[in-house]
Design a protein around this motif. Structure first.
Motif, PDB file in Angstrom:
ATOM      1  N   ARG A  44       0.850  -1.188   0.000  1.00  0.00           N
ATOM      2  CA  ARG A  44       0.000   0.000   0.000  1.00  0.00           C
ATOM      3  C   ARG A  44       0.884   1.236   0.000  1.00  0.00           C
ATOM      4  O   ARG A  44       1.924   1.270   0.629  1.00  0.00           O
ATOM      5  CB  ARG A  44      -0.892   0.002   1.240  1.00  0.00           C
ATOM      6  CG  ARG A  44      -1.800  -1.173   1.329  1.00  0.00           C
ATOM      7  CD  ARG A  44      -3.088  -0.806   0.737  1.00  0.00           C
ATOM      8  NE  ARG A  44      -3.990  -1.938   0.763  1.00  0.00           N
ATOM      9  CZ  ARG A  44      -5.213  -1.849   0.382  1.00  0.00           C
ATOM     10  NH1 ARG A  44      -5.695  -0.715  -0.024  1.00  0.00           N
ATOM     11  NH2 ARG A  44      -5.988  -2.903   0.394  1.00  0.00           N
ATOM     12  N   ASP A  46       0.888   5.496   0.603  1.00  0.00           N
ATOM     13  CA  ASP A  46       0.110   6.610   1.112  1.00  0.00           C
ATOM     14  C   ASP A  46       0.125   7.733   0.072  1.00  0.00           C
ATOM     15  O   ASP A  46       0.715   7.608  -1.000  1.00  0.00           O
ATOM     16  CB  ASP A  46       0.617   7.074   2.479  1.00  0.00           C
ATOM     17  CG  ASP A  46       2.056   7.582   2.432  1.00  0.00           C
ATOM     18  OD1 ASP A  46       2.676   7.504   1.364  1.00  0.00           O
ATOM     19  OD2 ASP A  46       2.536   8.052   3.475  1.00  0.00           O
ATOM     20  N   ALA A  47      -0.541   8.826   0.378  1.00  0.00           N
ATOM     21  CA  ALA A  47      -0.703   9.909  -0.588  1.00  0.00           C
ATOM     22  C   ALA A  47       0.635  10.525  -0.994  1.00  0.00           C
ATOM     23  O   ALA A  47       0.838  10.854  -2.169  1.00  0.00           O
ATOM     24  CB  ALA A  47      -1.621  10.983  -0.009  1.00  0.00           C
ATOM     25  N   ASP A  48       1.556  10.688  -0.035  1.00  0.00           N
ATOM     26  CA  ASP A  48       2.854  11.280  -0.359  1.00  0.00           C
ATOM     27  C   ASP A  48       3.656  10.392  -1.311  1.00  0.00           C
ATOM     28  O   ASP A  48       4.273  10.887  -2.261  1.00  0.00           O
ATOM     29  CB  ASP A  48       3.669  11.519   0.918  1.00  0.00           C
ATOM     30  CG  ASP A  48       3.086  12.636   1.767  1.00  0.00           C
ATOM     31  OD1 ASP A  48       2.400  13.510   1.199  1.00  0.00           O
ATOM     32  OD2 ASP A  48       3.313  12.614   2.998  1.00  0.00           O
ATOM     33  N   GLU A  49       3.651   9.088  -1.066  1.00  0.00           N
ATOM     34  CA  GLU A  49       4.387   8.173  -1.944  1.00  0.00           C
ATOM     35  C   GLU A  49       3.787   8.168  -3.345  1.00  0.00           C
ATOM     36  O   GLU A  49       4.510   8.136  -4.337  1.00  0.00           O
ATOM     37  CB  GLU A  49       4.375   6.764  -1.359  1.00  0.00           C
ATOM     38  CG  GLU A  49       5.215   6.623  -0.116  1.00  0.00           C
ATOM     39  CD  GLU A  49       5.063   5.256   0.518  1.00  0.00           C
ATOM     40  OE1 GLU A  49       4.097   4.541   0.199  1.00  0.00           O
ATOM     41  OE2 GLU A  49       5.922   4.904   1.341  1.00  0.00           O
ATOM     42  N   ARG A  50       2.454   8.176  -3.429  1.00  0.00           N
ATOM     43  CA  ARG A  50       1.794   8.221  -4.736  1.00  0.00           C
ATOM     44  C   ARG A  50       2.131   9.501  -5.479  1.00  0.00           C
ATOM     45  O   ARG A  50       2.383   9.491  -6.685  1.00  0.00           O
ATOM     46  CB  ARG A  50       0.275   8.112  -4.562  1.00  0.00           C
ATOM     47  CG  ARG A  50      -0.261   6.752  -4.877  1.00  0.00           C
ATOM     48  CD  ARG A  50      -1.761   6.742  -5.000  1.00  0.00           C
ATOM     49  NE  ARG A  50      -2.474   7.464  -3.961  1.00  0.00           N
ATOM     50  CZ  ARG A  50      -2.829   6.972  -2.782  1.00  0.00           C
ATOM     51  NH1 ARG A  50      -2.521   5.735  -2.489  1.00  0.00           N
ATOM     52  NH2 ARG A  50      -3.492   7.700  -1.920  1.00  0.00           N
ATOM     53  N   LYS A  51       2.145  10.633  -4.757  1.00  0.00           N
ATOM     54  CA  LYS A  51       2.469  11.916  -5.381  1.00  0.00           C
ATOM     55  C   LYS A  51       3.903  11.915  -5.880  1.00  0.00           C
ATOM     56  O   LYS A  51       4.180  12.362  -7.003  1.00  0.00           O
ATOM     57  CB  LYS A  51       2.251  13.050  -4.388  1.00  0.00           C
ATOM     58  CG  LYS A  51       2.519  14.415  -4.967  1.00  0.00           C
ATOM     59  CD  LYS A  51       2.311  15.505  -3.934  1.00  0.00           C
ATOM     60  CE  LYS A  51       2.686  16.856  -4.521  1.00  0.00           C
ATOM     61  NZ  LYS A  51       2.766  17.884  -3.505  1.00  0.00           N
ATOM     62  N   ASN A  52       4.825  11.403  -5.064  1.00  0.00           N
ATOM     63  CA  ASN A  52       6.227  11.343  -5.469  1.00  0.00           C
ATOM     64  C   ASN A  52       6.414  10.461  -6.693  1.00  0.00           C
ATOM     65  O   ASN A  52       7.166  10.795  -7.610  1.00  0.00           O
ATOM     66  CB  ASN A  52       7.098  10.832  -4.328  1.00  0.00           C
ATOM     67  CG  ASN A  52       7.220  11.838  -3.208  1.00  0.00           C
ATOM     68  OD1 ASN A  52       7.014  13.028  -3.408  1.00  0.00           O
ATOM     69  ND2 ASN A  52       7.554  11.356  -2.021  1.00  0.00           N
ATOM     70  N   THR A  54       4.127   9.761  -8.971  1.00  0.00           N
ATOM     71  CA  THR A  54       3.504  10.427 -10.104  1.00  0.00           C
ATOM     72  C   THR A  54       4.425  11.505 -10.666  1.00  0.00           C
ATOM     73  O   THR A  54       4.579  11.631 -11.887  1.00  0.00           O
ATOM     74  CB  THR A  54       2.160  11.051  -9.684  1.00  0.00           C
ATOM     75  OG1 THR A  54       1.335  10.023  -9.161  1.00  0.00           O
ATOM     76  CG2 THR A  54       1.466  11.712 -10.845  1.00  0.00           C
TER      77      THR A  54
END
Length: 73
Positions: A44, A46-52, A54
């Motif tokens: 899974r 989190d939002a920060d990892e997904r943003k990084n 992307t």
């Protein structure tokens, strides 16, 4: 018509290659079943990892675009 006889690439046993056999065509059903039963664990993010991720993918795409479509004059 009999099924073709193949030799397993893992255990070197002969087996019949039947249609709709799960797994690889060069592995016997026993060796193919071992890989299909392995649980796939997905991590899974989190939002920060997904943003990084992307942003990194966007930078990669931009760099590839510049390399592919640059005009050397």
């Amino acid at each position: 018509m009999p099924f073709p006889i193949k030799v397993c690439a893992i255990c070197s046993e002969e087996f019949e290659l039947k249609p709709d056999k799960p797994g690889f065509a060069n592995r016997c059903p026993e060796c193919s079943a071992e890989e299909t039963t392995d649980p796939v664990t997905k991590q899974r993010m989190d939002a920060d990892e997904r943003k990084n991720q992307t942003e990194a993918n966007a930078a990669r795409r931009q760099a590839m675009r510049e390399l592919l479509y640059r005009k050397d004059i």
